[in-house]
Write an enzyme that holds these catalytic residues in place. Structure first.
Site, mmCIF file in Angstrom:
data_model
loop_
_atom_site.group_PDB
_atom_site.id
_atom_site.type_symbol
_atom_site.label_atom_id
_atom_site.label_comp_id
_atom_site.label_asym_id
_atom_site.label_seq_id
_atom_site.Cartn_x
_atom_site.Cartn_y
_atom_site.Cartn_z
ATOM 1 N N PRO A 133 10.624 7.939 47.929
ATOM 2 C CG PRO A 133 11.305 9.831 49.046
ATOM 3 C CD PRO A 133 11.696 8.448 48.773
ATOM 4 C CD GLU A 134 9.891 6.665 41.667
ATOM 5 O OE1 GLU A 134 9.827 7.057 40.496
ATOM 6 O OE2 GLU A 134 9.603 5.515 42.011
#
Length: 273
Positions: free
Chosen positions: A2-3
């Site tokens: 996840p960013e």
DNA sequence: ACCACAACCTGGCCGC
DNA sequence: TGCGGCCAGGTTGTGG
């Protein structure tokens, strides 16, 4: 995995699930991932959550009547799910029972991520740069930061201490939109290019949040539903496919140990050939 | 100060 | 089928 856009999506949902609720039960299955002491559990149980929010890629739980917090990070494969599938049950490392009966599981295949208790001032002392979607992330800020730094602009943007929240997908996408080659030394960027990059980064992150994040394999929101932003990627994972701007095949190289995607025609190294 | 790289884990995929 | 090698959205510690 996840960013920033994925973490924002998760945090928005966690806030809806947790805010105003008390945690009445905590089951730890993997103490190395969720290293709560007995003291931590005493502190946490029957305590009411006042907010769940995000700083960079960190997930922050605030509580009533205490300055301590829970700090989470999903790293590559972490997720919070309220509806785990059978496959995920074996990678569940903790579960939280709320006073309305909801049960939220922390699942993490690779066990890089986790959750821990932190003190009130911990967040401020972490080496985290500006939020890219805030008004403090400006052309002037980026220009000042790249000054004197010779490392490739991609490596620079991956470093969370200058601008935080970007990761491998959104750095590649932002550099493509601004037509900057990932190997360009950071300090070689012109003010014009910095201005363009700031705009590309903000725009790409906002679109990705609207699309509920990018799902390549693992990422899911708390209801185990995929994001949709993977349908809009221009270079990431597009190796060999024609560039959507100029039809030149997208190339992939290794940079700082990470797969790096770019268009060799749109993103040139030499500014004045 | 700056920067490259190994390490942390597990699983999926590819080639032999 | 099986096995080795490589890949994966992130961060941190180490060493040059």
């Amino acid at each position: 995995m996840p960013e920033l856009p994925e973490v924002q999506t998760v945090v928005d949902e966690l806030d809806t699930l947790f805010r105003g609720r008390s945690i009445i039960g905590v089951d730890i299955y993997t103490p190395s991932v969720i290293p709560f002491t007995d003291d931590d559990l005493d502190w946490l149980l029957n305590r009411s959550v006042s907010a769940v929010w995000r700083r960079c890629k960190y997930i922050v739980f605030d509580f009533e009547k205490t300055n301590d917090r829970l700090l989470g990070h999903l790293r590559m494969t972490g997720k919070f799910v309220s509806q785990p599938t059978e496959n995920e049950v074996k990678h569940t490392h903790a579960r939280f029972v709320l006073d309305n009966g909801d049960v939220i599981h922390y699942v993490d295949i690779r066990k890089f991520g986790g959750l821990k208790r932190i003190g009130a001032e911990s967040l401020q002392t972490m080496p985290l740069g500006v939020e890219p979607l805030s008004s403090t992330f400006t052309t002037a800020h980026l220009s000042a930061c790249v000054n004197g730094r010779n490392r490739p602009i991609k490596s620079f943007l991956m470093d969370q201490q200058f601008v935080c929240g970007l990761g491998n997908i959104y750095v590649d996408e932002s550099l493509f939109r601004s037509r900057v080659h990932p190997l360009r030394p950071a300090q070689s960027l012109t003010d014009k290019e910095c201005r363009s990059l700031v705009r590309s980064i903000k725009s790409i992150l906002r679109s990705a949040i609207t699309n509920m994040g990018t799902t390549l394999s693992d990422y899911r929101n708390t209801e185990n539903i995929s994001g949709q932003n993977q349908h809009y990627l221009m270079v990431y994972g597009q190796t060999g496919k024609p560039c959507r701007r100029c039809s030149t095949p997208i190339e992939k190289i290794k940079l700082g140990g990470r797969g790096t995607h770019f268009c060799p025609r749109c993103q040139i190294i030499d500014e004045d050939p």
